[in-house]
Design an enzyme around this catalytic site. Structure first.
Site, PDB file in Angstrom:
ATOM      1  CE1 TYR A 135       5.298  -1.141  -0.349  1.00  0.00           C
ATOM      2  CE2 TYR A 135       6.828  -2.968  -0.190  1.00  0.00           C
ATOM      3  CZ  TYR A 135       5.779  -2.241   0.319  1.00  0.00           C
ATOM      4  OH  TYR A 135       5.194  -2.629   1.507  1.00  0.00           O
ATOM      5  CG  HIS A 150       0.185  -3.310   8.583  1.00  0.00           C
ATOM      6  ND1 HIS A 150      -0.569  -2.919   7.492  1.00  0.00           N
ATOM      7  CD2 HIS A 150       1.281  -3.927   8.075  1.00  0.00           C
ATOM      8  CE1 HIS A 150       0.045  -3.277   6.376  1.00  0.00           C
ATOM      9  NE2 HIS A 150       1.173  -3.887   6.710  1.00  0.00           N
ATOM     10  CG  ASP A 156       1.928  -5.071   3.608  1.00  0.00           C
ATOM     11  OD1 ASP A 156       1.823  -3.912   4.031  1.00  0.00           O
ATOM     12  OD2 ASP A 156       2.868  -5.460   2.904  1.00  0.00           O
TER      13      ASP A 156
END
Length: 398
Positions: A319, A376, A185
């Site tokens: 982000y 994930h 990630d």
């Protein structure tokens, strides 16, 4: 929460000690939740399902015990140190095997060091977990800037590159002159940046998400059935599973108000990350049937860490920084990775990358494997399998 400072290295020992009033306040806020009506569909296509979240809330207030997580963290050697103006929290476990290979491993969002804790024993003490002494690692698990017990950046620019540089400084400060790095990630993006920067001492990297695929979709092969399936998964993500990514990369401050004010809002936002892990987590709460180590307690350990540290907004800002970086890097080829690359594809990943995709991003990839389970949150869900992959990826570098 910190105790003693080593004035020669600037490294402070650290212990977690959350005041009881913060835990009492958390429970009061959960009890005061204003619930929406039930979704109008039978799946997660409208978002996190009411039954799942209400069962999570029930368990959170009636059975969950943060103090167990606190004790687990405090049983590990934890430290903080200031790097480039930001206080960085990290777990540092040295193996009892003297020839262990130093490894810095980076978590992602909506994760934390919590998602990596079940790998600590197998990686640092392999002989107690079915491995050999030559499989041992000295393990460094930092909390990303703005996440967990690390400080929040007060200036712009903390995207992958500066974080990667900070990790190299951390490993140097710890006295490691030869080491490897791993990440999934956000951690995969940071580890990729480390590989491209090539700091002194870094001899190899391993990642389990092809994070750069988002920016080079047109360059990725689409001939085989597996490649077409990966393209379909990537398209699904960018059309239907992209909500959190779009909001956090454009307006992290806006969602941050909800994440800091409502524990149930925070939990819903974190659970909605990807379809595979959502259904696994939902099974743990609704059916009492966890998949791997995605248990009710471990999920709530992670959510509660975000709540107690008040890092919902600051974590989301990565982000935004990543979005600014992608915009600035558009049309420019990144520098090549200067160290051998290992990659493991887990089947439940948001887009399970075929070897051809990995070779597009990492020509001459040194280690590649596709495994049969895990998603994930690979290290969290399948710590034994994940550990096996990390050992295999770095075995030739010892």
């Amino acid at each position: 929460m910190s105790t003693t400072l080593d004035t020669t290295t600037g490294i402070q020992s650290f212990q977690v000690d959350v005041p009881q009033e913060q835990i009492d306040d958390l429970r009061r806020r959960i009890a005061a939740t204003r619930w929406p009506s039930k979704e109008l569909v039978g799946d997660r296509s409208q978002g996190v399902q009411l039954t799942t979240l209400q069962e999570l809330a029930r368990y959170w207030t009636s059975e969950y015990d943060w103090r167990k997580c606190e004790a687990r963290l405090n049983a590990l050697p934890q430290f903080t140190t200031e790097i480039d103006g930001v206080e960085i929290h990290f777990v540092h476990v040295r193996s009892r095997h003297e020839n262990a290979l130093p490894l810095i491993m980076t978590h992602g969002w909506p994760g934390s060091v919590i998602e990596l804790l079940d790998t600590v024993g197998p990686l640092t003490d392999p002989t107690a977990h079915g491995g050999k002494a030559e499989d041992a690692f000295h393990l460094v698990l930092p909390s990303l800037p703005g996440y967990g017990f690390s400080g929040e950046p007060t200036e712009l620019g903390w995207e992958n590159g500066p974080i990667a540089q900070a990790w190299a400084k951390l490993m140097d400060r710890l006295g490691y002159t030869r080491y490897v790095a791993q990440g999934g990630d956000v951690g995969a993006a940071v580890t990729d940046a480390m590989g491209r920067q090539g700091p002194d001492g870094l001899v190899g990297i391993h990642v389990n998400l092809l994070a750069t695929a988002l920016g080079i979709v047109d360059l990725l092969p689409a001939e085989s059935e597996q490649e077409r399936a990966a393209h379909a998964a990537l398209k699904t993500f960018t059309t239907d599973g992209f909500g959190y990514f779009l909001e956090q990369s454009t307006r992290p401050q806006t969602i941050g108000y909800s994440l800091l004010d409502s524990p149930i809002g925070l939990a819903a936002w974190m659970l909605d990350h990807d379809t595979d892990s959502y259904y696994k987590i939902s099974r743990a709460f609704v059916d009492g049937e966890p998949v791997g180590n995605l248990t009710r307690d471990s999920i709530l350990d992670n959510i509660t860490l975000y709540w107690l540290t008040g890092t919902g907004a600051s974590a989301a800002r990565w982000y935004w920084e990543f979005g600014q970086f992608l915009h600035g890097a558009a049309g420019h080829a990144p520098p090549p990775v200067s160290a051998p690359v290992g990659f493991t594809t887990f089947p439940g990943e948001i887009w399970a990358a075929p070897r051809s995709w990995v070779e597009t991003v990492y020509p001459g990839v040194a280690y590649f494997n596709e495994v049969d389970s895990g998603g994930h949150f690979a290290a969290w869900e399948e710590p034994e399998l994940f550990t096996t992959e990390v050992r295999a990826a770095f075995s030739s570098l010892r």
